[in-house]
Design an enzyme around this catalytic site. Structure first.
Site, PDB file in Angstrom:
ATOM      1  N   SER A 285       1.333  -3.872   0.379  1.00 52.35           N
ATOM      2  CA  SER A 285       0.426  -3.198  -0.545  1.00 52.35           C
ATOM      3  C   SER A 285       0.048  -1.827  -0.005  1.00 52.35           C
ATOM      4  O   SER A 285       0.016  -1.623   1.210  1.00 52.35           O
ATOM      5  CB  SER A 285      -0.858  -4.014  -0.712  1.00 52.35           C
ATOM      6  OG  SER A 285      -1.694  -3.846   0.423  1.00 52.35           O
ATOM      7  N   ASP A 286      -0.240  -0.893  -0.894  1.00 53.96           N
ATOM      8  CA  ASP A 286      -0.916   0.317  -0.441  1.00 53.96           C
ATOM      9  C   ASP A 286      -2.275  -0.124   0.108  1.00 53.96           C
ATOM     10  O   ASP A 286      -2.740  -1.235  -0.176  1.00 53.96           O
ATOM     11  CB  ASP A 286      -1.060   1.322  -1.588  1.00 53.96           C
ATOM     12  CG  ASP A 286      -1.248   2.749  -1.070  1.00 53.96           C
ATOM     13  OD1 ASP A 286      -1.605   2.918   0.120  1.00 53.96           O
ATOM     14  OD2 ASP A 286      -1.050   3.702  -1.852  1.00 53.96           O
ATOM     15  N   TRP A 287      -2.872   0.738   0.901  1.00 56.38           N
ATOM     16  CA  TRP A 287      -4.085   0.357   1.634  1.00 56.38           C
ATOM     17  C   TRP A 287      -5.254   0.107   0.666  1.00 56.38           C
ATOM     18  O   TRP A 287      -5.787   1.028   0.054  1.00 56.38           O
ATOM     19  CB  TRP A 287      -4.419   1.444   2.652  1.00 56.38           C
ATOM     20  CG  TRP A 287      -3.777   1.231   3.999  1.00 56.38           C
ATOM     21  CD1 TRP A 287      -4.415   1.298   5.217  1.00 56.38           C
ATOM     22  CD2 TRP A 287      -2.423   0.894   4.309  1.00 56.38           C
ATOM     23  NE1 TRP A 287      -3.528   1.007   6.237  1.00 56.38           N
ATOM     24  CE2 TRP A 287      -2.305   0.756   5.712  1.00 56.38           C
ATOM     25  CE3 TRP A 287      -1.276   0.653   3.543  1.00 56.38           C
ATOM     26  CZ2 TRP A 287      -1.113   0.411   6.346  1.00 56.38           C
ATOM     27  CZ3 TRP A 287      -0.088   0.320   4.176  1.00 56.38           C
ATOM     28  CH2 TRP A 287      -0.025   0.201   5.557  1.00 56.38           C
ATOM     29  N   GLY A 288      -5.586  -1.139   0.493  1.00 52.68           N
ATOM     30  CA  GLY A 288      -6.673  -1.485  -0.413  1.00 52.68           C
ATOM     31  C   GLY A 288      -6.236  -1.688  -1.847  1.00 52.68           C
ATOM     32  O   GLY A 288      -7.072  -1.729  -2.750  1.00 52.68           O
ATOM     33  N   ALA A 289      -4.927  -1.846  -2.082  1.00 49.12           N
ATOM     34  CA  ALA A 289      -4.446  -1.949  -3.464  1.00 49.12           C
ATOM     35  C   ALA A 289      -4.407  -3.384  -3.982  1.00 49.12           C
ATOM     36  O   ALA A 289      -4.009  -3.612  -5.124  1.00 49.12           O
ATOM     37  CB  ALA A 289      -3.053  -1.322  -3.586  1.00 49.12           C
TER      38      ALA A 289
END
Ligand code: NAG
Ligand code: NAG
Ligand code: NAG
Ligand code: NAG
Ligand code: NAG
Ligand code: NAG
Ligand code: NAG
Ligand code: NAG
Ligand code: NAG
Ligand code: NAG
Ligand code: NAG
Ligand code: NAG
Length: 771
Positions: A285-289
């Site tokens: 995942s993208d960071w915090g996605a």
């Protein structure tokens, strides 16, 4: 552009209810992205991964459920990695270090700052893109990075003001894909895995993440509503090339796609990426996605970052233990992660300890790990040089190259380097320009710290010393009233156009910098404008001023910026870059695609963005609407001239020209998509006086599609008076359109236009082929 409700389903709902209503629940949007069951393990689909999968299966069989679970989520780290998967030392797994960025190792000392994605795009040089990646990748390896968080192929650059367009390579999918392919290959040759990002439709920064509005209501991320044909022919295309190159990792994005978050969109992750493209590695995942629990695992996400205690953490095992999620899904995730680790031989004792060269804090005591290789020097400089595009030049006694000037006057806030600060990854201005500093890279996680910066002022100063000339400069009088020494042979004006992750750009030109140029041009009959631009930058406010004799788009060259520029200004190097985007005469050319969509009205909580223009962005759109740009896609001048002749179009005997491919799925899709069906050749002659390199371009008009689309390019060095043959292979994919019904690439029947030339509008040789 406005956010509009995208689908007939929702419109029907609203009409049936008689009046517009405030949507208070996203159940209105459910079902727009179909549910696709988890992709099976890719056993046997590609032979090149078979050994890694067999080792990984044996490895995972020895893990406890908690150990498997622990492979899937980021944990806080003892070093400076932006993402960290902890070790399982009893099995020789030392953990995984994930680190930015696309232009070099971020948050580190002892590394180079390479040119950014848009600059790579402007080189149009496959081999140089590969060499850059090979050398940059070795720095990631030396620092103990398992997974390098790049390259960026999304955003592709749909929105002119997009804040991250510069991290990507080009808004043409073919150019972007071809150079991403080389980038993946080059980095991964070091045993470092690429994380190609952001999958998919992350075309604006505005509303990229959920937020809380001024009424304390939860607002979801923007939904990129993309139809299947547009997805395949534009946004997915470069990802397909990256998977074909063997990328071991793909990063899913912040936005939603058809209202389903990208990191839990089973149609995209299970259906398109893993099944259709045969992707063998794992998805992070993208960071915090991540916005869901086990449902995201079932949708095809394999690893969440950075520290996911609130969503996954132990919840996956909890979901298995209460019978909600099948254990095979966790096995699948863990196996994909470990298979990737084996595939790149990161289990080898030769692979550096993860994160070894990345101190947690640069100001704190640490060992300086110099990751740079001396052999990178020439590649760094060549990469910086070749991404400059000469867009205007008055040849003769004025303009470029400089003719032994005795007095050079330098202006503009972009001429001088600001201090590099160990606690940041570059300048952080959020305005149109970054004032009082030359821009070698733009802002956010796509930037890293340089080893040094060769600024335009430094490099011109050095040159003045070598030549015994005079250099005057005024880079602090930035209010556009600088006075010019009337004896100047040349005035160089340095501007920039800033962008950064996290916000979109306020515009594609700024009055302040334009006024600075005009002020100098009013006083100096040989005014050369150089723009460091993180995205398209319009120039019509000054470009027709008779004293503006040359214009260079200098893009984002990295730490050798000034040295590269001076080499071009003085003719030691000959410009050979071409624009990887179009420059229109004014903003109106973009219509709705100038600015990011803003939430409005009743859809405020669920912002919608319909990609209703289809593949018609940039030159495809301008061709379609008959808009003549100032500088077209693929355009760039040289200090010499080239002519084109001898077009030949030859069918390749052997591969089938049946309507649909029949091959098995390999990395990237059906194997025979890469069958070469036609070869196009032409001859390029240097008709000028100096050595130069030309980017010959091939465009194809696929029946039923845009008038022309880039489908080949080759950069060749040609000596004066000599000719060189260029050759373009047209594959089945290059000549196909996506058939939504069949869910396959389809060769069209009929006549295709074939155009070869120096840009998308200098199509000097015209022919056709028939299928
Ligand atoms: C929608 O909500 C706004 C703000 O709460 C309110 O002013 C408006 O009357 C509502 N419209 C409808 C159709 O309910
Ligand atoms: C999004 O919706 C469009 C239109 O219905 C459809 O063509 C496309 O396949 C959908 N994509 C996803 C990922 O749901
Ligand atoms: C899994 O990670 C958690 C959180 O860091 C840790 O407490 C636990 O010991 C790990 N489990 C195993 C088996 O390594
Ligand atoms: C809240 O935000 C909306 C939408 O941007 C805006 O129209 C409205 O004026 C804002 N209200 C307040 C009180 O700031
Ligand atoms: C995950 O589990 C924790 C407690 O173990 C809980 O607080 C949290 O809400 C859970 N998250 C989800 C998405 O289920
Ligand atoms: C099972 O556990 C998961 C994670 O804690 C939770 O989200 C889910 O609601 C649970 N399901 C049942 C049926 O208990
Ligand atoms: C730029 O430098 C000038 C002169 O040193 C200074 O007056 C000005 O405030 C600086 N501007 C910015 C934005 O830092
Ligand atoms: C620019 O500088 C000149 C003199 O150096 C001054 O007269 C003028 O007011 C300044 N303009 C602005 C906009 O600061
Ligand atoms: C061009 O520059 C010269 C000085 O070299 C100046 O006299 C002339 O007015 C300028 N032309 C324009 C159109 O500003
Ligand atoms: C440009 O200006 C310089 C300095 O004023 C002058 O010597 C030269 O003749 C001018 N050149 C042209 C082509 O106008
Ligand atoms: C802007 O460009 C369009 C073509 O793209 C042209 O039709 C229009 O006249 C231009 N407008 C201005 C104000 O220059
Ligand atoms: C220089 O300009 C002349 C006249 O416009 C043109 O014929 C020639 O091709 C140009 N040469 C180069 C190298 O651009």
């Amino acid at each position: 552009m406005k956010f509009l409700i995208s689908t007939t389903a929702v419109l029907t709902l609203l009409v049936r209810n008689g009046v517009a209503q405030n949507i208070t629940s996203d159940t209105h949007f459910y079902g727009l992205s179909p549910s696709i069951p988890p992709a099976l393990l890719p056993s046997g689909t590609t032979d090149s991964w078979a050994a890694a999968y067999s080792k990984a299966t044996a490895f995972v069989a020895q893990l406890t459920q908690e150990e498997k679970n622990n492979l899937t989520y980021g944990q806080s780290t003892r070093n400076g990695c932006v993402g960290w998967i902890p070790a399982i030392e009893r099995l020789g797994f030392h953990g995984l270090c994930l680190q930015d960025a696309g232009n070099g190792v971020r948050l580190a000392d002892g590394v180079n700052a390479w040119d950014s994605g848009i600059h790579v795009g402007a080189t149009w040089n496959r081999n140089l893109a590969y060499q850059r990646a090979l050398h940059m990748g070795s720095e990631f390896r030396n620092k103990g990075v398992n997974i390098a968080l790049g390259p960026v192929v999304g955003p592709i650059g749909r929105i002119a003001e997009g804040g991250r367009n510069w991290e990507g390579i080009s808004n043409d999918p073919y150019l972007c894909g071809a150079l991403a392919f080389e980038t993946v290959r080059g980095i991964q040759e070091n045993g470092v895995v690429t994380s190609v990002k952001h999958f998919i439709g992350n075309e604006q920064e505005t509303n990229r993440n959920p937020s809380t509005n001024n009424q304390s209501q939860h607002v979801e991320s923007v939904s990129s509503n993309i139809d299947d044909k547009t997805l395949h022919e534009l946004y997915l295309w470069p990802f397909q090339d990256a998977v074909h190159a063997g990328s071991g990792n793909i990063m899913c994005s912040y936005n939603r796609i058809n209202n389903s978050y990208a990191c839990q969109n089973s149609k995209m992750l299970n259906g398109v990426l893993k099944d259709e493209l045969g992707f063998q590695g794992f998805v992070v995942s993208d960071w915090g996605a991540l916005h869901a629990g086990y449902a995201a695992a079932e949708a095809g996400l394999d690893m969440v970052m950075p520290n996911a205690a609130t969503f996954w953490a132990k919840n996956l095992t909890a979901s298995i233990n209460n019978g909600t999620m099948a254990e095979s899904i966790l096995d699948n995730m863990a196996t994909r992660i470990i298979a990737t680790w084996y595939q790149f031989s990161q289990d080898s004792p030769d692979f550096p300890v993860p994160g070894v060269g990345l101190p947690k804090s640069l100001p704190a005591q640490h060992v300086f790990v110099d990751a740079k290789s001396p052999s990178s020097k020439q590649v760094l400089l060549d990469s910086a040089i070749e991404g400059h595009v000469l867009a205007k030049n008055t040849n003769g006694s004025l303009g470029l190259p400089l003719k032994s000037p005795k007095l050079v006057s330098l202006f503009g806030y972009d001429a001088v380097a600001a201090r590099t600060n160990p606690s940041t990854a570059g300048p952080t201005s959020r305005s149109s320009q970054i004032l009082n500093s030359t821009m070698t890279v733009a802002g956010g996680s796509g930037a890293n710290n340089p080893s040094y910066i060769s600024s335009p002022l430094d490099a011109l100063s050095q040159r003045a010393w070598e030549d015994g000339t005079q250099l005057l400069w005024d880079v602090t009088n930035i209010n556009s009233t600088a006075a010019v020494d009337a004896a100047s042979d040349v005035c160089i004006v340095m501007l920039n156009a800033w962008a950064t992750e996290g916000s979109d750009r306020p515009g594609v030109h700024d009055d302040y910098s334009d006024a600075l140029v005009i002020n100098i041009a009013n006083q100096c009959n040989n005014t050369i404008v150089v723009i460091h631009n993180a995205g398209v930058r319009l120039v019509d406010q000054f470009i027709e001023h008779p004293n503006v004799t040359a214009l260079i788009y200098a893009h984002l060259p990295g730490q050798d910026s000034g040295r590269a520029l001076v080499s071009l200004l003085y003719g030691d190097s000959n410009p050979s870059g071409k624009l990887p985007y179009s420059v229109p005469t004014n903003e109106s050319a973009y219509g709705d695609l100038l600015s990011p969509g803003q939430p409005e009205g009743i859809y405020y909580l669920f912002p919608q963005d319909d990609f209703s223009e289809g593949v018609y962005i940039d030159y495809r759109a301008f061709d379609h609407a008959n808009i003549t740009p100032r500088y077209e896609f693929g355009f760039g001048l040289s200090y010499t001239t080239f002519s084109y002749s001898s077009l030949s179009i030859t069918p390749i005997s052997g591969p089938s020209t049946a309507e649909y491919p029949v091959g098995k799925i390999v990395e990237g899709g059906q194997e025979d998509l890469w069958d070469v069906l036609f070869r196009v050749t032409a001859s390029v002659t240097n008709t000028g006086d100096v050595d130069g390199a030309e980017v010959a371009q091939l465009y194809v008009g696929i029946p039923g599609g845009p008038a022309k689309q880039l489908r080949g390019f080759e950069k060749v060095d040609v000596e004066p008076g000599k000719s060189v043959e260029v050759s373009f292979d047209l594959t089945r994919r290059d000549l196909s359109s996506w058939d939504v019904g069949a869910q396959k690439w389809q060769l069209q029947r009929g006549q295709y236009g074939v155009f070869v030339g120096a840009s998308s509008r200098m199509l000097l040789l015209v022919g056709s082929l028939s299928i």
